[in-house]
Design an enzyme around this catalytic site. Structure first.
Site, mmCIF file in Angstrom:
data_model
loop_
_atom_site.group_PDB
_atom_site.id
_atom_site.type_symbol
_atom_site.label_atom_id
_atom_site.label_comp_id
_atom_site.label_asym_id
_atom_site.label_seq_id
_atom_site.Cartn_x
_atom_site.Cartn_y
_atom_site.Cartn_z
ATOM 1 N N GLY A 116 18.627 -4.725 51.905
ATOM 2 C CA GLY A 116 18.569 -3.877 53.077
ATOM 3 C C GLY A 116 19.296 -4.535 54.233
ATOM 4 O O GLY A 116 19.542 -5.753 54.223
ATOM 5 N N CYS A 117 19.635 -3.760 55.247
ATOM 6 C CA CYS A 117 20.384 -4.324 56.371
ATOM 7 C C CYS A 117 19.541 -5.351 57.138
ATOM 8 O O CYS A 117 19.951 -6.505 57.298
ATOM 9 C CB CYS A 117 20.893 -3.218 57.290
ATOM 10 S SG CYS A 117 19.620 -2.085 57.903
ATOM 11 N N TYR A 118 18.357 -4.952 57.582
ATOM 12 C CA TYR A 118 17.515 -5.906 58.311
ATOM 13 C C TYR A 118 17.139 -7.119 57.457
ATOM 14 O O TYR A 118 17.204 -8.268 57.936
ATOM 15 C CB TYR A 118 16.246 -5.218 58.804
ATOM 16 C CG TYR A 118 16.435 -4.156 59.861
ATOM 17 C CD1 TYR A 118 17.098 -4.415 61.051
ATOM 18 C CD2 TYR A 118 15.906 -2.881 59.684
ATOM 19 C CE1 TYR A 118 17.247 -3.441 62.028
ATOM 20 C CE2 TYR A 118 16.041 -1.893 60.651
ATOM 21 C CZ TYR A 118 16.718 -2.179 61.819
ATOM 22 O OH TYR A 118 16.857 -1.215 62.787
#
Length: 312
Positions: A116-118
């Site tokens: 995921g990005c975060y």
């Protein structure tokens, strides 16, 4: 050996469009997508995924699971950009710089789950420190991150860029129930014994992330300070071309972090901001949520898998 076929299932979403744009001019593969009228046709999707060498899934979680369920051809390899498989042991986590040998594991894997990005920024900061014993695995980790509104997907982009003030706030903190779906992924891959407290936000800009983790030195093992935390990160990423660890001199001279500084790249920039007098440290990560946080990471993993395909 003929060029491998790469099928993008879900090429009209935010991540899929970016991946398609990054790949469409390449000559080392045959890029496959479905026409608009067939994108939601299960039979055509099943045919396409079983006819490819590597499938990239840019779909909601349920649809990604459905696509994997279509696979009957044992030769098909998968990169899943959804969050459907990120904490499943049989899937290789697609963060090449996470640990020694991870890039090779991705290169040889049949099933790769894109981070995921975060979590990309959080795990990049926390995992090396936890592995080295500098950050206790039961440390009460708090993470705050601000992403461009593109992190909300195609609908959020269209609402923002159409000036739909009623549809979406220009800036917002969300995830207030503390149940964000990325939290288990961060805990699992960072090697934390306790669930971190994660508070995300969207800013009034299109793309880019700045993520920060505050650290109280009094809660760390004796003798651990900002210098040691920085040295650990710098050593861990010393051979990682896509990860930059700013020097302590750089961070001491900085007064702000620009979340858009690495937009359009597949790079990740880490920082250690230390205040020895206060006994506090702020860890930071800056990267493009559509680059290293999504499409760029998927293409990086694809390139590792293609290299293994060429030599296999």
């Amino acid at each position: 050996m003929s060029s491998p076929t790469v099928f993008i299932d879900g090429d009209q979403g935010t991540t899929g469009l970016q991946i398609h744009d990054r790949l469409r001019h390449r000559t080392d593969m045959r890029l496959s997508t479905l026409p608009a009228a067939e994108r939601k046709n299960p039979q055509r999707r099943a045919e396409a995924i079983n006819a490819c060498d590597i499938a990239i899934l840019c779909l909601p979680d349920a649809a990604a699971r459905e696509s994997v369920g279509f696979i009957r051809n044992p030769g098909v390899r998968v990169i899943d950009a959804s969050s459907a498989h990120r904490t499943q042991l049989e899937w290789v986590y697609g963060f090449p710089e996470m640990s020694g040998g991870q890039a090779q594991r991705i290169a040889q894997a049949r099933r790769v789950t894109n981070p995921g990005c975060y979590p990309t920024g959080a795990i990049a900061l926390l995992r090396p420190l936890a592995q080295a014993g500098l950050l206790p695995r039961d440390y009460p980790v708090s993470i705050h991150a601000i992403s461009g509104y593109s992190g909300g997907g195609r609908a959020a982009i269209e609402a923002h860029e159409a000036g739909d003030a009623a549809g979406v706030a220009p800036s917002q903190v969300y995830g207030l129930a503390l149940e964000h779906k990325h939290t288990p992924e961060i805990q699992w891959h960072a090697g934390l014994a306790q669930r971190p407290l994660f508070v995300p936000a969207y800013g009034a800009y299109r793309q880019g992330i700045v993520l920060t983790v505050p650290i109280e030195l009094r809660l760390l093992p004796t003798g651990v300070d900002g210098v040691r935390l920085h040295a650990c990160l710098a050593e861990h990423y010393s051979d990682a071309p896509h990860v930059q660890v700013m020097s302590l001199a750089q961070t001491q001279a900085m007064t702000h972090l620009d979340p858009q500084a690495l937009n359009g790249t597949n790079d990740l920039r880490l920082g250690v901001f230390a205040n020895a007098d206060r006994g506090q440290v702020l860890l930071s990560a800056v990267f493009d949520n559509l680059g290293k946080g999504a499409s760029g990471a998927a293409v990086q993993n694809l390139d590792l898998m293609l290299a293994a395909h060429a030599t296999g």
